[in-house]
Design a protein around this motif. Sequence first.
Motif, PDB file in Angstrom:
ATOM      1  N   ALA A   1       0.832  -1.207   0.000  1.00  0.00           N
ATOM      2  CA  ALA A   1       0.000   0.000   0.000  1.00  0.00           C
ATOM      3  C   ALA A   1       0.861   1.248   0.000  1.00  0.00           C
ATOM      4  O   ALA A   1       0.570   2.235  -0.701  1.00  0.00           O
ATOM      5  CB  ALA A   1      -0.922  -0.024   1.214  1.00  0.00           C
ATOM      6  N   GLN A   2       1.929   1.233   0.773  1.00  0.00           N
ATOM      7  CA  GLN A   2       2.831   2.377   0.852  1.00  0.00           C
ATOM      8  C   GLN A   2       3.433   2.700  -0.510  1.00  0.00           C
ATOM      9  O   GLN A   2       3.434   3.853  -0.966  1.00  0.00           O
ATOM     10  CB  GLN A   2       3.926   2.069   1.881  1.00  0.00           C
ATOM     11  CG  GLN A   2       4.809   3.223   2.260  1.00  0.00           C
ATOM     12  CD  GLN A   2       5.843   2.796   3.282  1.00  0.00           C
ATOM     13  OE1 GLN A   2       6.476   1.749   3.138  1.00  0.00           O
ATOM     14  NE2 GLN A   2       6.007   3.587   4.326  1.00  0.00           N
ATOM     15  N   GLU A   3       3.930   1.674  -1.184  1.00  0.00           N
ATOM     16  CA  GLU A   3       4.545   1.871  -2.504  1.00  0.00           C
ATOM     17  C   GLU A   3       3.521   2.325  -3.529  1.00  0.00           C
ATOM     18  O   GLU A   3       3.764   3.236  -4.331  1.00  0.00           O
ATOM     19  CB  GLU A   3       5.208   0.572  -2.946  1.00  0.00           C
ATOM     20  CG  GLU A   3       5.854   0.626  -4.322  1.00  0.00           C
ATOM     21  CD  GLU A   3       7.081   1.508  -4.337  1.00  0.00           C
ATOM     22  OE1 GLU A   3       7.450   1.958  -5.437  1.00  0.00           O
ATOM     23  OE2 GLU A   3       7.646   1.779  -3.270  1.00  0.00           O
ATOM     24  N   ALA A   4       2.338   1.680  -3.514  1.00  0.00           N
ATOM     25  CA  ALA A   4       1.307   2.033  -4.490  1.00  0.00           C
ATOM     26  C   ALA A   4       0.833   3.461  -4.295  1.00  0.00           C
ATOM     27  O   ALA A   4       0.699   4.234  -5.272  1.00  0.00           O
ATOM     28  CB  ALA A   4       0.144   1.058  -4.378  1.00  0.00           C
ATOM     29  N   LEU A   5       0.567   3.870  -3.054  1.00  0.00           N
ATOM     30  CA  LEU A   5       0.072   5.231  -2.805  1.00  0.00           C
ATOM     31  C   LEU A   5       1.148   6.276  -3.071  1.00  0.00           C
ATOM     32  O   LEU A   5       0.845   7.394  -3.497  1.00  0.00           O
ATOM     33  CB  LEU A   5      -0.435   5.333  -1.370  1.00  0.00           C
ATOM     34  CG  LEU A   5      -1.703   4.508  -1.080  1.00  0.00           C
ATOM     35  CD1 LEU A   5      -2.087   4.608   0.383  1.00  0.00           C
ATOM     36  CD2 LEU A   5      -2.852   4.968  -1.962  1.00  0.00           C
ATOM     37  N   ARG A   6       2.393   5.923  -2.832  1.00  0.00           N
ATOM     38  CA  ARG A   6       3.474   6.842  -3.167  1.00  0.00           C
ATOM     39  C   ARG A   6       3.507   7.102  -4.675  1.00  0.00           C
ATOM     40  O   ARG A   6       3.665   8.243  -5.125  1.00  0.00           O
ATOM     41  CB  ARG A   6       4.805   6.263  -2.701  1.00  0.00           C
ATOM     42  CG  ARG A   6       6.007   7.159  -2.975  1.00  0.00           C
ATOM     43  CD  ARG A   6       7.285   6.449  -2.633  1.00  0.00           C
ATOM     44  NE  ARG A   6       7.261   5.967  -1.260  1.00  0.00           N
ATOM     45  CZ  ARG A   6       8.055   5.009  -0.817  1.00  0.00           C
ATOM     46  NH1 ARG A   6       8.889   4.400  -1.650  1.00  0.00           N
ATOM     47  NH2 ARG A   6       7.993   4.627   0.441  1.00  0.00           N
ATOM     48  N   ASN A   7       3.347   6.033  -5.464  1.00  0.00           N
ATOM     49  CA  ASN A   7       3.325   6.207  -6.923  1.00  0.00           C
ATOM     50  C   ASN A   7       2.101   7.004  -7.364  1.00  0.00           C
ATOM     51  O   ASN A   7       2.166   7.784  -8.324  1.00  0.00           O
ATOM     52  CB  ASN A   7       3.356   4.852  -7.607  1.00  0.00           C
ATOM     53  CG  ASN A   7       4.720   4.191  -7.519  1.00  0.00           C
ATOM     54  OD1 ASN A   7       5.730   4.867  -7.420  1.00  0.00           O
ATOM     55  ND2 ASN A   7       4.740   2.869  -7.529  1.00  0.00           N
ATOM     56  N   VAL A   8       0.966   6.781  -6.675  1.00  0.00           N
ATOM     57  CA  VAL A   8      -0.239   7.548  -7.012  1.00  0.00           C
ATOM     58  C   VAL A   8      -0.001   9.031  -6.788  1.00  0.00           C
ATOM     59  O   VAL A   8      -0.331   9.879  -7.626  1.00  0.00           O
ATOM     60  CB  VAL A   8      -1.435   7.044  -6.173  1.00  0.00           C
ATOM     61  CG1 VAL A   8      -2.614   7.996  -6.308  1.00  0.00           C
ATOM     62  CG2 VAL A   8      -1.834   5.649  -6.621  1.00  0.00           C
ATOM     63  N   THR A   9       0.593   9.371  -5.625  1.00  0.00           N
ATOM     64  CA  THR A   9       0.833  10.770  -5.284  1.00  0.00           C
ATOM     65  C   THR A   9       1.829  11.422  -6.239  1.00  0.00           C
ATOM     66  O   THR A   9       1.673  12.578  -6.646  1.00  0.00           O
ATOM     67  CB  THR A   9       1.357  10.871  -3.840  1.00  0.00           C
ATOM     68  OG1 THR A   9       0.417  10.253  -2.964  1.00  0.00           O
ATOM     69  CG2 THR A   9       1.546  12.316  -3.430  1.00  0.00           C
ATOM     70  N   THR A  10       2.843  10.644  -6.638  1.00  0.00           N
ATOM     71  CA  THR A  10       3.937  11.217  -7.423  1.00  0.00           C
ATOM     72  C   THR A  10       3.630  11.275  -8.913  1.00  0.00           C
ATOM     73  O   THR A  10       3.956  12.256  -9.596  1.00  0.00           O
ATOM     74  CB  THR A  10       5.218  10.401  -7.194  1.00  0.00           C
ATOM     75  OG1 THR A  10       5.479  10.306  -5.798  1.00  0.00           O
ATOM     76  CG2 THR A  10       6.406  11.048  -7.883  1.00  0.00           C
ATOM     77  N   HIS A  11       2.980  10.241  -9.456  1.00  0.00           N
ATOM     78  CA  HIS A  11       2.901  10.101 -10.910  1.00  0.00           C
ATOM     79  C   HIS A  11       1.494  10.112 -11.494  1.00  0.00           C
ATOM     80  O   HIS A  11       1.330  10.432 -12.681  1.00  0.00           O
ATOM     81  CB  HIS A  11       3.570   8.780 -11.343  1.00  0.00           C
ATOM     82  CG  HIS A  11       4.977   8.625 -10.859  1.00  0.00           C
ATOM     83  ND1 HIS A  11       6.017   9.426 -11.266  1.00  0.00           N
ATOM     84  CD2 HIS A  11       5.516   7.731  -9.974  1.00  0.00           C
ATOM     85  CE1 HIS A  11       7.139   9.050 -10.675  1.00  0.00           C
ATOM     86  NE2 HIS A  11       6.865   8.021  -9.872  1.00  0.00           N
ATOM     87  N   SER A  12       0.467   9.748 -10.729  1.00  0.00           N
ATOM     88  CA  SER A  12      -0.802   9.387 -11.375  1.00  0.00           C
ATOM     89  C   SER A  12      -1.710  10.551 -11.717  1.00  0.00           C
ATOM     90  O   SER A  12      -2.547  10.440 -12.620  1.00  0.00           O
ATOM     91  CB  SER A  12      -1.579   8.432 -10.462  1.00  0.00           C
ATOM     92  OG  SER A  12      -2.081   9.122  -9.337  1.00  0.00           O
ATOM     93  N   ARG A  13      -1.578  11.689 -10.958  1.00  0.00           N
ATOM     94  CA  ARG A  13      -2.531  12.805 -11.099  1.00  0.00           C
ATOM     95  C   ARG A  13      -3.968  12.331 -10.847  1.00  0.00           C
ATOM     96  O   ARG A  13      -4.915  12.783 -11.492  1.00  0.00           O
ATOM     97  CB  ARG A  13      -2.445  13.442 -12.481  1.00  0.00           C
ATOM     98  CG  ARG A  13      -1.078  14.040 -12.802  1.00  0.00           C
ATOM     99  CD  ARG A  13      -1.046  14.667 -14.174  1.00  0.00           C
ATOM    100  NE  ARG A  13       0.284  15.142 -14.512  1.00  0.00           N
ATOM    101  CZ  ARG A  13       0.621  15.683 -15.687  1.00  0.00           C
ATOM    102  NH1 ARG A  13      -0.313  15.791 -16.631  1.00  0.00           N
ATOM    103  NH2 ARG A  13       1.840  16.094 -15.905  1.00  0.00           N
ATOM    104  N   ALA A  14      -4.113  11.389  -9.919  1.00  0.00           N
ATOM    105  CA  ALA A  14      -5.426  10.840  -9.609  1.00  0.00           C
ATOM    106  C   ALA A  14      -6.157  11.753  -8.632  1.00  0.00           C
ATOM    107  O   ALA A  14      -5.548  12.540  -7.895  1.00  0.00           O
ATOM    108  CB  ALA A  14      -5.283   9.442  -9.006  1.00  0.00           C
ATOM    109  N   THR A  15      -7.485  11.638  -8.617  1.00  0.00           N
ATOM    110  CA  THR A  15      -8.317  12.352  -7.653  1.00  0.00           C
ATOM    111  C   THR A  15      -8.828  11.435  -6.556  1.00  0.00           C
ATOM    112  O   THR A  15      -9.199  11.905  -5.485  1.00  0.00           O
ATOM    113  CB  THR A  15      -9.513  13.001  -8.354  1.00  0.00           C
ATOM    114  OG1 THR A  15     -10.298  11.975  -8.998  1.00  0.00           O
ATOM    115  CG2 THR A  15      -9.031  13.998  -9.410  1.00  0.00           C
TER     116      THR A  15
END
Length: 423
Positions: free
Chosen positions: A325-339
């Motif tokens: 979860a930590q790795e996935a959410l870090r990638n979301v915050t850094t790269h995904s531009r997700a809402t």
Amino acid sequence: MTLALALLTGVLARRAGLEQGTRAFESLARVTAATLTPALDGDPTRPPATPGDLRTHVSALVAAGPVVAVRVRAGDGRVLWADDRSVVGRVAPLPPEARRALDSGSVASQVADSDDPGVLAGRSSGRVLVAWVAVEDVHGTPLLVEFHESYSEVTEIAERAWMRFTPAALGALALLQVIQVPLAWRLASRLRRSRQAEDALLQAAVDASDAERRRIAGEVHDHVVQDLTGLAYDLDAARMRGRPRNAEDAELLERTAAAVRQTVEDLRALLVALIPARGAFRGGLLPALQVLAQEVGRSGIRVSVSADAARDLPGPTAALLYRCAQEALRNVTTHSRATSVEVVVTRDQGVATMRVEDDGQGFDESRLDERFAAGHVGLRALGELLVDAGGSLTLTSAPGQGTRLVATVPLSTTAPLSAGAAR
């Protein structure tokens, strides 16, 4: 296991007894046939005449047992002489064993019933052991001397052999069992102690890893972050107090100060991801995920957590899923531009599964290797860690369609928990 070995031993002992009884009867037939040879005459019309009556030679043998019948047969299967006169003159094809003995001049035997082809029943009834011995009469004509023995005599010999052999075999098996039980107990105890020592070493390695991560986080926070923050203030002060020679210099100072402030924010986010908050695992994986979701939510991304199945997961399994979860959410915050992003944990048949899915811009999966080559190896390291633990990691994405990460971890895993941070 011991009972099976005992039964097998009994079967083998009985079989050996039957073979011993058969060989003993064949030896008796061979010796007896040799003593009868001088009295055998396949053609009484031809000289020389055989001395005496063959019956006088056989009667004592039949009376003493275990022989129950004696016949003399020609090569065509005809009975030339028998202690039971009712079968004299009868013809029956020789069994294959008898034919083989006649052709090779040896002895052969078989177990037969009274109605078997080639076995001429007389006074004897039931199953019999038949032995054929190839001989030559006084004229040199090949003949067969056929002996019958009640098969019950053979089985009695086998049972006696079995009774002599079985107690010793059972005693040996019991002794082996007595020796094996303490040995197995000692091996199990040693294996248990080894497993406990391995778990202790694993926990010590994890604790050391966490301590090192905390030390690095403290060093970065107390020195690098503070220095960069001070540098950002200095740049802002220089831009406000000084008189840049031109607009380009003023813009450069402003951009540099903004970049330094952004770097400080990135470092602080990295510190938060590098080491979980103290006590985050005190209530299990679910509270830890909720704390992580709150930290990510500060960036404006809405994070929903559905992980009721994670309340009582084993410690190593929970730690691995937290790293996922930590790795996935870090990638979301850094790269995904997700809402928004959804974190779901389920468990079924000894396996815990985590799904992390966002609504971001996604990426082309075919370029994932390029990202690894560029140094972004967090997911690869995490995948290798999960595989070592007996689990798996799958990542699916497409441009404009978000990203889904699915991790599976066995509930019984004791794999090392120290995964490298994403880069």
